[in-house]
Design an enzyme around this catalytic site. Structure first.
Site, PDB file in Angstrom:
ATOM      1  N   ALA A  10      11.108  11.724  -4.618  1.00  0.00           N
ATOM      2  CA  ALA A  10      11.350  11.247  -5.980  1.00  0.00           C
ATOM      3  C   ALA A  10      12.653  10.475  -6.117  1.00  0.00           C
ATOM      4  CB  ALA A  10      11.355  12.432  -6.952  1.00  0.00           C
ATOM      5  N   ARG A  15      21.935   4.034  -2.299  1.00  0.00           N
ATOM      6  CA  ARG A  15      22.719   3.456  -1.207  1.00  0.00           C
ATOM      7  C   ARG A  15      21.905   2.473  -0.358  1.00  0.00           C
ATOM      8  NH1 ARG A  15      25.285   8.745   1.419  1.00  0.00           N
ATOM      9  NH2 ARG A  15      23.571   9.745   0.268  1.00  0.00           N
ATOM     10  N   TYR A 100      10.687  16.169   3.564  1.00  0.00           N
ATOM     11  CA  TYR A 100      11.380  15.116   2.819  1.00  0.00           C
ATOM     12  C   TYR A 100      10.853  13.754   3.231  1.00  0.00           C
ATOM     13  CZ  TYR A 100      14.441  18.881   1.459  1.00  0.00           C
ATOM     14  OH  TYR A 100      14.908  20.067   0.934  1.00  0.00           O
ATOM     15  N   GLY A 101      10.582  12.929   2.248  1.00  0.00           N
ATOM     16  CA  GLY A 101      10.007  11.621   2.508  1.00  0.00           C
ATOM     17  C   GLY A 101      10.936  10.658   3.206  1.00  0.00           C
ATOM     18  N   ASP A 102      12.235  10.959   3.235  1.00  0.00           N
ATOM     19  CA  ASP A 102      13.185  10.086   3.924  1.00  0.00           C
ATOM     20  C   ASP A 102      13.670  10.695   5.237  1.00  0.00           C
ATOM     21  OD1 ASP A 102      14.721  12.117   2.899  1.00  0.00           O
ATOM     22  OD2 ASP A 102      16.186  10.831   1.897  1.00  0.00           O
ATOM     23  N   LYS A 348      -9.155 -19.776  16.487  1.00  0.00           N
ATOM     24  CA  LYS A 348      -9.501 -18.880  15.388  1.00  0.00           C
ATOM     25  C   LYS A 348     -11.001 -18.631  15.394  1.00  0.00           C
ATOM     26  CE  LYS A 348     -10.776 -19.963  11.480  1.00  0.00           C
ATOM     27  NZ  LYS A 348     -12.076 -19.920  10.696  1.00  0.00           N
ATOM     28  N   ALA A 377      -6.356 -32.488  25.815  1.00  0.00           N
ATOM     29  CA  ALA A 377      -5.250 -32.370  24.866  1.00  0.00           C
ATOM     30  C   ALA A 377      -5.567 -33.082  23.556  1.00  0.00           C
ATOM     31  CB  ALA A 377      -3.983 -32.957  25.484  1.00  0.00           C
TER      32      ALA A 377
END
Length: 448
Positions: A10, A15, A100-102, A348, A377
Site C-alpha cells: 500500500a 524515495r 512485502y511487495g517491495d 516478419k 540485396a
C-alpha cells in the site's frame, strides 16, 4: 492446513520519486510484487491477499491476471494497521504468512520453512544480520530467545548496536493475529501501528518466536530508492549468470548479461557481452549469441550463430542457422535448417526454407521462401496495401535479383530467376526468367 498470505503493497515509496507505485517498479523486467506473488503461489492450499493503497488502481490493473484478493488500506497508518485491514478476509484457524511487495526475492522454500514453524504455541520470524543496520528494527533477545523488536527511531543507544534486524516477514496463526492486532498502539515515534509489537505480546504469552535467517541478505532486501533497486538487480542478475555457467554456458562477462524472464541453455553455448533475454528463451547446444543482441520469447536450435547487434522476437531458429549482424527477426519468423539471414535484413511472419539465404538489406514479410532460395540485396516483399496484408511465395531454388520488389499476393516458381531491379506483380512459373523494369534510356551530351 489453509495458508493465508498477506502481501503489504500500500505504500507510496516517496524515495523512488515516481508517479508509479513502488511495488510496480521492476527487478529483472518484472514488477517486484509479481515476484512475491509468483513465489507465494507455489505454497499449497493458499490464498493471497494484497493490501493496496497508494496507486491501488494501477496495482490492480497490473495484476489483473492473478487470483488475488485485494484489500484496501485507505490510510497508511503502519504495518500493523495494514495487516489489520486483511484480518476479516483471513480463514479462521489458518496459518498466516506476511510478506512485502517491495521485498521481491524471498524464495518459496524460505516461506515454507517458516510456515512449518507455526503452531498454537509458536510463530516464525525472519531476521538477518547486517554490517550496517541503520534504520532497521532491532531484534531484542533474552537468553537467546526473541522477546521484542524495537524500531530504530524508538531504540536506545545500546539497542542500536544490535546488528540482527527484523525483515518484517513473519508467519503466525490467524487466531493470534485476531487477538493481538486490535490491541496495537500508535504511541511511538512515528505514531504508527507497528506489526512488530506483536512479538512482545507473543513473548508475554509464552508463544515462542522462532527466528531464522536466509542464506543471503539480498533474499530479504527491500527496495526504497533507485539505488537499492539497481543494487538488487545486479545481485539477482549475477545469481542467474552463475546458474547458467553451472549448467555449462560460457559467458564472456557475467556482469554484462540481463535476463528478464526464463533462459535455458544447452551445452557449450557462448553468450557475448551486453546481451538481453526477455520472456522465455531456449538455446540449444553449441549456440553462439554475439554482443549486443536482444532475444525475446524465441528458440534457437543447435549450432546456430546469432551475430552481434541482432534482435530475435517471438521467432524460431532451426539448427545451424546464421543470423546477422544487425538483423531483426520479428514475430512469426521461422528459419529452417541452415538458413541464413544477413546484415540489415528484417523478417516478419515468414518461413525461410532450408539452406535459403537472405544476405543483406532486405525486408521479407508475410512470405514463404523455399529451400535454397537466394534473395539478393535490397529485395522487398510488398505485403501491405494500406488496408490488408498479402502473402508472397517463392519456390525452392529460385534466385531473386538485387533490388527486386515482390508485390503481394504473388508467387515465384521453383528454380525461377528474377532479374535485378524488377517489380514483380504477376506470378512467375517454374524455371522461368522474369524481368520487369523500365528500359534504360541514354541521351548523349545532355545538358542540365
Amino acid at each position: 492446513m489453509i495458508t493465508d498470505i498477506v502481501i503489504l503493497a500500500a505504500g507510496q515509496g516517496t524515495r523512488m520519486r515516481s508517479a508509479k507505485p513502488k511495488v510496480l517498479h521492476t527487478i529483472a523486467g518484472k514488477p517486484m510484487v509479481e515476484h512475491v506473488i509468483n513465489q507465494a503461489q507455489s505454497i499449497p492450499d493458499s490464498r493471497i491477499h494484497l493490501v493496496v493503497g497508494h496507486g491501488a488502481e494501477q496495482v490492480k490493473a497490473a495484476l489483473s491476471d492473478y487470483s488475488v484478493n485485494f484489500v484496501t488500506q485507505s490510510e497508511q497508518l503502519g504495518t500493523g494497521h495494514a495487516v489489520a485491514q486483511a484480518l476479516p478476509s483471513l480463514t479462521e484457524g489458518s496459518r498466516v504468512l506476511i510478506l512485502y511487495g517491495d521485498v521481491p526475492l524471498t524464495p518459496a522454500d524460505v516461506m515454507t520453512a517458516m510456515l512449518s514453524q507455526v503452531t498454537a504455541n509458536s510463530m516464525s520470524l525472519l531476521t538477518v544480520e547486517l554490517a550496517n543496520p541503520q534504520g532497521y528494527g532491532r531484534i531484542v533477545r533474552q537468553s537467546g530467545a526473541i522477546t521484542a523488536i524495537v524500531e530504530h527511531k524508538d531504540a536506545s543507544d545500546d539497542q542500536r548496536q544490535i546488528r540482527e534486524i527484523n525483515t518484517g516477514i513473519m508467519a503466525v496463526s490467524q487466531s493470534h493475529l485476531a487477538k493481538w492486532l486490535p490491541t496495537l498502539s500508535s504511541d511511538n515515534a512515528q505514531s504508527e501501528y507497528y506489526l512488530t509489537d506483536i512479538i512482545a505480546m507473543a513473548a508475554s504469552e509464552q508463544v515462542a518466536v522462532v527466528g531464522s535467517q536466509p542464506a543471503f541478505e539480498q533474499l530479504v532486501q527491500g527496495v526504497n530508492n533507485r539505488q537499492q533497486q539497481a543494487e538488487l538487480e545486479r545481485w539477482y542478475q549475477r545469481q542467474l549468470a552463475e546458474q547458467l555457467m553451472a549448467e555449462g554456458a560460457t559467458l564472456a562477462d557475467p556482469a554484462r548479461i540481463d535476463i528478464r524472464g526464463e533462459l535455458s541453455t544447452g551445452s557449450d553455448c557462448f553468450i557475448d557481452i551486453n546481451t538481453l533475454f526477455e520472456g522465455k528463451v531456449e538455446l540449444g547446444n553449441n549456440v553462439t549469441v554475439g554482443a549486443n543482441c536482444i532475444l525475446k520469447n524465441c528458440t534457437v536450435a543447435d549450432g546456430s550463430v546469432i551475430e552481434p547487434n541482432s534482435i530475435i522476437d517471438q521467432s524460431t531458429v532451426a539448427e545451424n542457422c546464421t543470423v546477422g549482424p544487425y538483423a531483426r527477426l520479428r514475430p512469426g519468423t521461422e528459419l529452417a535448417i541452415g538458413a541464413k539471414i544477413g546484415n540489415f535484413v528484417e523478417t516478419k511472419k515468414s518461413l525461410i526454407g532450408e539452406g535459403a539465404k537472405v544476405n543483406h538489406l532486405t525486408y521479407i514479410g508475410d512470405a514463404e521462401i523455399g529451400a535454397k532460395v537466394n534473395v539478393g540485396a535490397g529485395t522487398i516483399t510488398c505485403n501491405y496495401d494500406g488496408v490488408n496484408k498479402f502473402k508472397t511465395v517463392v519456390g525452392s531454388g529460385a534466385f531473386i535479383g538485387s533490388n527486386t520488389s515482390l508485390v503481394a499476393p504473388v508467387s515465384v516458381g521453383e528454380n525461377a530467376v528474377i532479374g535485378a531491379g524488377s517489380t514483380i506483380t504477376k506470378d512467375v512459373e517454374d524455371n522461368a526468367l522474369s524481368v520487369a523494369r523500365g528500359r534504360q534510356l541514354t541521351k548523349s551530351n545532355w545538358k542540365k
